[in-house]
Enzyme design. Structure first.
Site, PDB file in Angstrom:
ATOM      1  N   GLY A 186       0.781  -1.543  -0.168  1.00 57.10           N
ATOM      2  CA  GLY A 186       0.000  -0.345  -0.015  1.00 57.10           C
ATOM      3  C   GLY A 186       1.062   1.484   0.107  1.00 57.10           C
ATOM      4  N   GLY A 213       2.488   3.886   1.500  1.00 53.49           N
ATOM      5  CA  GLY A 213       3.360   4.001   2.465  1.00 53.49           C
ATOM      6  C   GLY A 213       4.172   5.334   2.928  1.00 53.49           C
ATOM      7  N   ARG A 214       4.585   5.851   1.767  1.00 56.27           N
ATOM      8  CA  ARG A 214       4.554   7.709   2.343  1.00 56.27           C
ATOM      9  C   ARG A 214       4.141   8.518   0.960  1.00 56.27           C
ATOM     10  NH1 ARG A 214       9.378   8.371  -0.916  1.00 56.27           N
ATOM     11  NH2 ARG A 214       9.746   5.857  -2.770  1.00 56.27           N
ATOM     12  N   ASP A 257       8.327   5.975   7.995  1.00 54.18           N
ATOM     13  CA  ASP A 257       8.260   7.293   8.538  1.00 54.18           C
ATOM     14  C   ASP A 257       6.947   8.128   7.614  1.00 54.18           C
ATOM     15  OD1 ASP A 257      10.054   8.264   6.164  1.00 54.18           O
ATOM     16  OD2 ASP A 257      11.878   8.835   7.626  1.00 54.18           O
ATOM     17  N   ARG A 262      -1.948  -0.322  -9.444  1.00 53.68           N
ATOM     18  CA  ARG A 262      -0.659  -1.561  -9.997  1.00 53.68           C
ATOM     19  C   ARG A 262      -1.219  -3.273 -10.500  1.00 53.68           C
ATOM     20  NH1 ARG A 262       3.387   1.214  -6.714  1.00 53.68           N
ATOM     21  NH2 ARG A 262       2.456   2.974  -5.695  1.00 53.68           N
ATOM     22  N   ASP A 311       4.479  -4.506  -6.969  1.00 51.15           N
ATOM     23  CA  ASP A 311       3.846  -3.706  -6.596  1.00 51.15           C
ATOM     24  C   ASP A 311       4.066  -2.300  -7.634  1.00 51.15           C
ATOM     25  OD1 ASP A 311       5.715  -4.851  -5.428  1.00 51.15           O
ATOM     26  OD2 ASP A 311       5.287  -2.932  -3.979  1.00 51.15           O
ATOM     27  N   ASN A 312       4.901  -2.461  -8.362  1.00 47.79           N
ATOM     28  CA  ASN A 312       5.854  -1.307  -8.645  1.00 47.79           C
ATOM     29  C   ASN A 312       5.593  -1.488 -10.151  1.00 47.79           C
ATOM     30  OD1 ASN A 312       6.828  -0.585  -7.312  1.00 47.79           O
ATOM     31  ND2 ASN A 312       9.248  -1.452  -7.017  1.00 47.79           N
ATOM     32  N   ASP A 345       7.241   3.819  -9.968  1.00 51.16           N
ATOM     33  CA  ASP A 345       7.903   3.881  -8.963  1.00 51.16           C
ATOM     34  C   ASP A 345       9.605   3.795  -9.149  1.00 51.16           C
ATOM     35  OD1 ASP A 345       6.321   4.669  -7.563  1.00 51.16           O
ATOM     36  OD2 ASP A 345       5.803   2.011  -7.009  1.00 51.16           O
TER      37      ASP A 345
END
Length: 485
Positions: A90, A92-93, A125, A183, A252-253, A262
């Site tokens: 998913g 994430g950033r 993060d 994707r 996922d890319n 990506d």
């Protein structure tokens, strides 16, 4: 009124079942400033080039201001990473801000990378660093200039937000544009969860929004997969013909709509080295340059597996088998163009294979070797042999090439002009990107903007830019790029 206020959002992905995403707002950057923006990407949204001077560009890209009409969300997906299935990934950033429809009726996803923590951040993060944001910006816009299918990069915003990677770095955001952010991994997660109703909803959405021509087919889901196979074959052919190494071809890319997607530890070849590995984390060479065709085929098989609740297995296998011959046909077509050949003749495939073998043996620069052929009159081609370590092999190949050119109907001047239009003089090399990044990390964005401006016209010689056309020193070749971003 700001030009940004005129954008017409049509957030069709946000109208899907909430199982596909989580809604949330971006986390703003501290003291943002514009690093770079792309006028040609702005034009895709019907925004004028002077929009880069609009303060709203920085505030919306820094997550400080929400676009009127946007509906930010983090997308859910899974994927095979280095061959192993990860059951939940998913955004994430990054956040999908929504879809904008331009005056031509095209729908463009706006996606903000580095937008902060999401439920899918795992141990991350939620931030992006300036280094990786600049690398994605440059690659996106350079591939577009080469006419290679790709996502686009609208702008990069730097900041004083500090982000810990191998060391403390500047936090940044990148505004990405794409026809779709779907994707292969979007389909995998609902297949492996056995949530086949959601899988069908997602396929229906993809058909309606991105593959409308498949809706009239008696078997639209099979037609959807066939279209993905065809688009992926064309994309990978472009990568191989232009020496682009993606570096992390996880499912996922892989974009459903067939664009380069990506950017992590990518590279363009310097010397022609088929086994080149650009990703410092790829210990076994899974994503080496000469494995990209096989990996794309593997990834398409993973997507086919996810579609088995919708399409018969035998039919998926038949469609999957189309990839290899399609990819090879696209590749040969592109290489004939790069060699200035207008029509297909017996022996052309061998000519291409022998050319690449010569480049490999001589460790010749992939891009400048093609450009040298473009700039050399037919009757002087034997002079090019001096560029190669394998002098005898070069003379033999150039004689064969010279004989092949005699079957062309256009003039030699026309041949050279056509070759210069497809063989770039300027290449996005990793050492050039790093020089621009180093300056940008000290708030000097001039080298970055100059590099982008030159790479935006990669086929045309430009004044006072000889340094950007020169091959790298030996010590600057074969850089290994970290995944951390």
């Amino acid at each position: 009124m700001s030009a940004w206020a005129a954008l017409s959002f049509d957030n069709h992905f946000a109208r899907l079942d909430p199982a596909f995403y989580t809604r949330l707002e971006p986390t703003p950057l501290s003291e943002p400033r514009l690093a770079i923006a792309s006028a040609s990407a702005l034009a895709l949204l019907d925004l004028p080039a002077n929009t880069v001077d609009d303060p709203a560009l920085v505030t919306v890209c820094a997550g400080q201001q929400r676009w009127a009409g946007s509906d930010p969300l983090a997308m859910l997906y899974a994927g095979h990473q280095f061959g192993g299935y990860n059951p939940q990934l998913g955004d994430g950033r990054g956040l999908l801000l929504g879809q904008v429809r331009n005056r031509r009726g095209e729908s463009w996803d706006l996606h903000l990378k580095g937008a902060g923590l999401t439920p899918y951040s795992r141990m991350g993060d939620g931030r992006a660093v300036l280094r990786s944001s600049i690398r994605e910006f440059l690659a996106s816009e350079y591939l577009a200039a080469l006419n290679i299918p790709t996502t686009r990069a609208l702008a990069v915003v730097s900041s004083n937000t500090r982000v810990q990677r191998e060391h403390l770095e500047r936090g940044a955001t990148l505004m990405r544009l794409a026809p779709s952010h779907l994707r292969f991994g979007h389909f995998e997660i609902f297949y492996y969860r056995q949530q086949f109703d959601l899988l069908r909803q997602l396929a229906d959405y993809a058909l309606q929004q991105h593959f409308a021509d498949c809706l009239t087919d008696p078997q639209p889901y099979a037609a959807l997969y066939r279209s993905v196979v065809e688009r992926t074959a064309g994309l990978i052919a472009h990568w191989q013909a232009y020496g682009f190494c993606h570096g992390v071809m996880n499912t996922d890319n892989m974009a459903l709509c067939g664009q380069t997607f990506d950017f992590g530890p990518y590279a363009f070849l310097d010397d022609y080295e088929p086994g080149y590995i650009c990703n410092a984390s790829d210990d076994h060479g899974r994503y080496a340059f000469n494995r990209q065709v096989d990996i794309a085929q593997w990834n398409l098989a993973a997507l086919a597996q996810a579609l088995t609740p919708l399409v018969a297995v035998e039919q998926l296998r038949e469609i999957h088998a189309l990839f290899a011959p399609l990819q090879q046909a696209h590749f040969q077509h592109l290489m004939r163009q790069r060699l200035g050949l207008t029509c297909e003749r017996d022996g052309d495939d061998t000519l291409v294979v022998d050319w690449l073998a010569l480049l490999t043996r001589s460790r010749a620069d992939f891009h400048l070797s093609h450009r040298r052929l473009s700039d050399t009159p037919c009757e002087q081609l034997q002079q090019v042999a001096d560029d190669f370590a394998d002098l005898v092999g070069a003379r033999t190949w150039l004689s064969t090439y010279h004989a092949r050119l005699q079957h062309e109907t256009r003039s030699d001047a026309e041949r050279q002009q056509a070759m210069r239009a497809v063989n770039p003089l300027y290449v996005l090399r990793n050492h050039l990107a790093q020089e621009a990044i180093t300056a940008a990390e000290h708030d000097d964005f001039a080298p970055l903007r100059r590099l982008h401006e030159v790479l935006s016209q990669p086929f045309t010689a430009q004044t006072n830019c000889a340094d950007l056309a020169a091959p790298p020193a030996e010590a600057l070749k074969r850089m290994h790029i970290s995944c951390s971003s």
